[in-house]
Design an enzyme around this catalytic site. Structure first.
Site, PDB file in Angstrom:
ATOM      1  CB  CYS A  42      -0.914   0.009   1.225  1.00 28.46           C
ATOM      2  SG  CYS A  42      -2.034   1.437   1.261  1.00 28.46           S
ATOM      3  CG  ASP A  44      -0.675   4.032   5.253  1.00 27.24           C
ATOM      4  OD1 ASP A  44       0.243   4.540   5.935  1.00 27.24           O
ATOM      5  OD2 ASP A  44      -1.866   4.025   5.630  1.00 27.24           O
ATOM      6  NE  ARG A  46      -0.578   5.077   8.684  1.00 30.64           N
ATOM      7  CZ  ARG A  46      -1.855   4.967   9.006  1.00 30.64           C
ATOM      8  NH1 ARG A  46      -2.232   5.225  10.261  1.00 30.64           N
ATOM      9  NH2 ARG A  46      -2.762   4.619   8.127  1.00 30.64           N
ATOM     10  CG  HIS A  98      -1.749  -1.109   5.898  1.00 28.07           C
ATOM     11  ND1 HIS A  98      -2.260  -0.088   6.670  1.00 28.07           N
ATOM     12  CD2 HIS A  98      -1.880  -0.700   4.626  1.00 28.07           C
ATOM     13  CE1 HIS A  98      -2.661   0.901   5.887  1.00 28.07           C
ATOM     14  NE2 HIS A  98      -2.445   0.557   4.637  1.00 28.07           N
ATOM     15  CB  CYS A 101      -5.853  -0.377   4.510  1.00 25.54           C
ATOM     16  SG  CYS A 101      -5.474   0.247   2.855  1.00 25.54           S
TER      17      CYS A 101
HETATM   18 CO    CO Z   1      -3.427   1.287   3.009  1.00 24.83          CO
END
Ligand code: CO
Length: 208
Positions: A42, A44, A46, A98, A101
């Site tokens: 992803c 993302d 993090r 994750h 999400c």
């Molecule tokens: Co995500």
């Protein structure tokens, strides 16, 4: 100082630290790229592939998109898979989702966020295909977690259906396909599924 200027400064600091530790570091990386892994994760911020697996530049070939969707009509992702598998000859392909999400949460809701709605349709379709399991889950957080897992598993299964993976499996005992999920709250990766070269493929998706 602007925040982006700090990035450039930090880069200089990082590069000199690497050189101090290993004077040959950049010279080595410049001339060869032989990663064993393709990571589809992803976007993302993090969930950075190298940091959470404690790996270095050169070890993981990475593709990231919102909610780590594996869509065979995505020319970008399919090109990455083809290059990683056929040219770099990676041994493992990891689809990593994750919990928590935002893409999965958005796909479960009814708000419109613009163009991204169309991308997240892939996850809505996965929900729909698994609605008999998901609709019964009363805890919304647990339902989102399960859809996150199903999205990863579906992504791994989608890879098997590609001619890229099937053709490589015919000629080599690689790549092994893995579905993992990462928990933001404790930093731990969990193994969801694994598909080995030569595994059975539903007839309608099989190329002979
Ligand atoms: Co995500």
């Amino acid at each position: 100082m602007n925040s982006h200027e700090k990035l450039l400064l930090e880069n200089r600091a990082w590069a000199s630290i690497q050189l101090e530790r290993d004077p040959d570091y950049f010279n080595r990386l410049e001339h060869v790229q032989t990663p064993e892994f393709l990571w589809i994760g992803c976007s993302d911020s993090r969930v950075p592939a190298n940091e959470i697996t404690n790996t270095q530049p050169g070890e993981i070939f990475v593709h990231r998109n919102i909610a780590n969707v594996v869509d065979h009509t995505d020319l970008n992702m399919m090109s990455v898979v083809q290059y990683a598998v056929e040219v770099l000859k990676v041994k493992h392909v990891i689809v990593c989702g994750h919990y928590g999400c935002g893409g999965v949460k958005a796909a479960m809701g009814n708000s419109s966020f613009g163009l991204i709605d169309n991308w997240l349709r892939n996850i809505k379709d996965t929900y729909w295909a698994n609605r008999n399991e998901l609709d019964w889950m009363t805890d919304p957080a647990a339902r989102a977690d399960r859809l996150t897992e199903l999205n990863v598993i579906h992504g791994v299964q989608n890879l098997v259906k590609t001619s890229i993976i099937q053709n490589t499996w015919k000629n080599a005992q690689r790549p092994v396909l893995h579905g993992w999920v990462y928990r933001l709250s404790d930093g731990i990766l969990h193994d969801l599924c694994k598909i080995e070269p030569g595994s059975n493929i539903e007839k309608i998706y099989r190329f002979e």
